[in-house]
Write an enzyme that holds these catalytic residues in place. Structure first.
Site, PDB file in Angstrom:
ATOM      1  CE1 TYR A   1       4.217  -9.049 -12.134  1.00  0.00           C
ATOM      2  CE2 TYR A   1       3.023  -9.252 -14.367  1.00  0.00           C
ATOM      3  CZ  TYR A   1       3.009  -8.539 -12.965  1.00  0.00           C
ATOM      4  OH  TYR A   1       2.177  -7.623 -12.611  1.00  0.00           O
TER       5      TYR A   1
ATOM      6  CB  ALA B   1      -0.959   0.097   1.166  1.00  0.00           C
TER       7      ALA B   1
ATOM      8  CB  SER C   1      -0.818  -9.065 -14.448  1.00  0.00           C
ATOM      9  OG  SER C   1      -0.329  -8.578 -15.481  1.00  0.00           O
TER      10      SER C   1
HETATM   11  P1  NAI Z   1       4.748  -1.057  -7.390  1.00  0.00           P
HETATM   12  O1  NAI Z   1       6.102  -1.454  -7.542  1.00  0.00           O
HETATM   13  O2  NAI Z   1       4.739   0.714  -7.521  1.00  0.00           O
HETATM   14  O3  NAI Z   1       4.310  -1.204  -5.898  1.00  0.00           O
HETATM   15  C1  NAI Z   1       4.347  -2.376  -5.358  1.00  0.00           C
HETATM   16  C2  NAI Z   1       4.450  -2.335  -3.818  1.00  0.00           C
HETATM   17  O4  NAI Z   1       4.445  -3.627  -3.138  1.00  0.00           O
HETATM   18  C3  NAI Z   1       5.457  -1.431  -3.204  1.00  0.00           C
HETATM   19  O5  NAI Z   1       5.032  -0.377  -2.359  1.00  0.00           O
HETATM   20  C4  NAI Z   1       6.400  -2.459  -2.681  1.00  0.00           C
HETATM   21  O6  NAI Z   1       7.172  -1.982  -1.655  1.00  0.00           O
HETATM   22  C5  NAI Z   1       5.058  -3.465  -2.329  1.00  0.00           C
HETATM   23  N1  NAI Z   1       6.093  -4.880  -1.938  1.00  0.00           N
HETATM   24  C6  NAI Z   1       7.078  -5.571  -2.902  1.00  0.00           C
HETATM   25  N2  NAI Z   1       7.411  -6.584  -2.305  1.00  0.00           N
HETATM   26  C7  NAI Z   1       6.691  -6.771  -1.215  1.00  0.00           C
HETATM   27  C8  NAI Z   1       6.752  -7.647  -0.118  1.00  0.00           C
HETATM   28  N3  NAI Z   1       7.552  -8.819  -0.364  1.00  0.00           N
HETATM   29  N4  NAI Z   1       5.909  -7.431   0.831  1.00  0.00           N
HETATM   30  C9  NAI Z   1       5.388  -6.342   0.992  1.00  0.00           C
HETATM   31  N5  NAI Z   1       5.249  -5.350   0.083  1.00  0.00           N
HETATM   32  C10 NAI Z   1       5.900  -5.740  -0.978  1.00  0.00           C
HETATM   33  O7  NAI Z   1       3.850  -2.044  -8.343  1.00  0.00           O
HETATM   34  P2  NAI Z   1       2.526  -1.550  -8.836  1.00  0.00           P
HETATM   35  O8  NAI Z   1       2.644  -0.986 -10.133  1.00  0.00           O
HETATM   36  O9  NAI Z   1       1.700  -0.540  -7.975  1.00  0.00           O
HETATM   37  O10 NAI Z   1       1.892  -3.076  -8.797  1.00  0.00           O
HETATM   38  C11 NAI Z   1       0.853  -3.329  -7.830  1.00  0.00           C
HETATM   39  C12 NAI Z   1       0.228  -4.534  -8.165  1.00  0.00           C
HETATM   40  O11 NAI Z   1      -0.437  -4.736  -9.554  1.00  0.00           O
HETATM   41  C13 NAI Z   1       1.300  -5.694  -8.435  1.00  0.00           C
HETATM   42  O12 NAI Z   1       0.869  -6.873  -7.821  1.00  0.00           O
HETATM   43  C14 NAI Z   1       1.400  -5.719  -9.789  1.00  0.00           C
HETATM   44  O13 NAI Z   1       2.047  -6.923 -10.163  1.00  0.00           O
HETATM   45  C15 NAI Z   1       0.113  -5.527 -10.353  1.00  0.00           C
HETATM   46  N6  NAI Z   1       0.084  -4.827 -11.776  1.00  0.00           N
HETATM   47  C16 NAI Z   1       0.629  -3.868 -12.328  1.00  0.00           C
HETATM   48  C17 NAI Z   1       0.410  -3.515 -13.300  1.00  0.00           C
HETATM   49  C18 NAI Z   1       1.232  -2.113 -14.000  1.00  0.00           C
HETATM   50  O14 NAI Z   1       1.117  -1.887 -15.128  1.00  0.00           O
HETATM   51  N7  NAI Z   1       1.562  -1.188 -13.216  1.00  0.00           N
HETATM   52  C19 NAI Z   1      -0.200  -4.096 -14.295  1.00  0.00           C
HETATM   53  C20 NAI Z   1      -0.646  -5.472 -13.864  1.00  0.00           C
HETATM   54  C21 NAI Z   1      -0.593  -5.788 -12.388  1.00  0.00           C
END
Ligand code: NAI
Length: 247
Positions: A155, A14, A142
């Protein structure tokens, strides 16, 4: 009156991006928030926006891939709020490279956070939700979990796994009035996609009928729908939010 008045929502990952937008959206509809990420101080800005909306925010440091840490986190949330109504498994990572070059460590890391992390949090909240005889679980998958992608076999497998986890959870917990659904975002504007090369971004944009990248709020709106009673008769579903990239 908000759609989620009196509810407690737990959102992983978050601190930024889609997770932050989801937390803010759920708070704007009346939910109190348990915000989870790797470090508690990363959650300060999200917590401040939740509080500005008049809702409570509890910041919890947790690595979603560590079972002891996940149990501890859900324990903390129950101590603070005495219930968990909504779980959003959003934390996710990428470690992209072609299959032949991919290290076993990078395979394991992505599967551990994206798939195992979603399983661990689902397992941990299933007890309190079963006792409450209600709950809504929303997993962030995704489109890559549906269609695959060169350079993302770890992924893609993790997100396909999340979809199968969602359907199995839905079948297993429906009798306890716990619903589980997934959102499959396309190409969303966050730090994760900022890291992509310009030519890759241009290629992606060309494949999107609505001719723009999605914003985190586009995903958050659908998560709100799946977390609320507006979707009371839906479980085990995957909703794609991709500007028509996948249909
Ligand atoms: P982001 O990288 O901006 O944020 C991800 C968050 O998850 C970060 O705050 C990070 O610190 C946290 N995180 C990572 N590993 C962790 C762990 N082991 N324990 C606790 N927290 C952890 O990524 P975004 O783009 O906001 O992605 C969020 C979700 O949406 C992910 O599951 C991603 O795969 C999915 N997603 C994103 C897309 C995109 O185009 N940005 C497209 C499809 C899916």
């Amino acid at each position: 009156m908000g759609q989620l008045d009196g509810k407690v929502a737990l959102v992983t990952g978050a601190a930024r991006g889609i997770g932050r937008a989801i937390a803010e959206k759920l708070a704007s509809e009346g939910a109190d928030l348990a915000l989870c990420d790797l470090q508690a101080d990363w959650l300060t800005e999200t917590a401040e926006s939740v509080q500005k909306l008049g809702r409570k925010a509890l910041c919890v440091a947790v690595d979603v891939s560590n079972w002891e840490a996940v149990q501890g986190a859900v324990g903390e949330v129950q101590k603070a709020f005495a219930r968990v109504d909504i779980l959003v498994n959003n934390a996710g990572i990428t470690k992209d490279t072609f299959l032949a070059r991919m290290s076993v460590e990078d395979w394991d890391a992505v599967l551990s956070v994206n798939l195992k992390g979603s399983f661990l949090f689902t397992k941990a909240v299933s007890r309190p939700m079963m006792k409450q005889k209600s709950g809504a679980i929303v997993n962030i998958a995704s489109i890559i979990g549906l269609i695959g992608n060169a350079g993302q076999c770890n992924y893609a497998a993790s997100k396909a796994g999340v979809i199968a986890l969602t359907k199995s959870t839905a079948k297993e917990l429906a009798s306890r009035h716990i619903r589980a659904n997934a959102v499959a975002p396309g190409f969303i504007h966050t730090k994760m996609t900022d890291a992509l090369a310009e030519d890759v971004k241009a290629q992606m944009l060309a494949a999107i009928p609505l001719k723009r990248m999605g914003e985190p709020e586009d995903v958050a709106n659908v998560v709100l729908f799946l977390a609320s009673d507006a979707s009371a008769y839906m479980t085990g579903q995957v909703i794609t939010v991709s500007g028509g990239m996948v249909m």
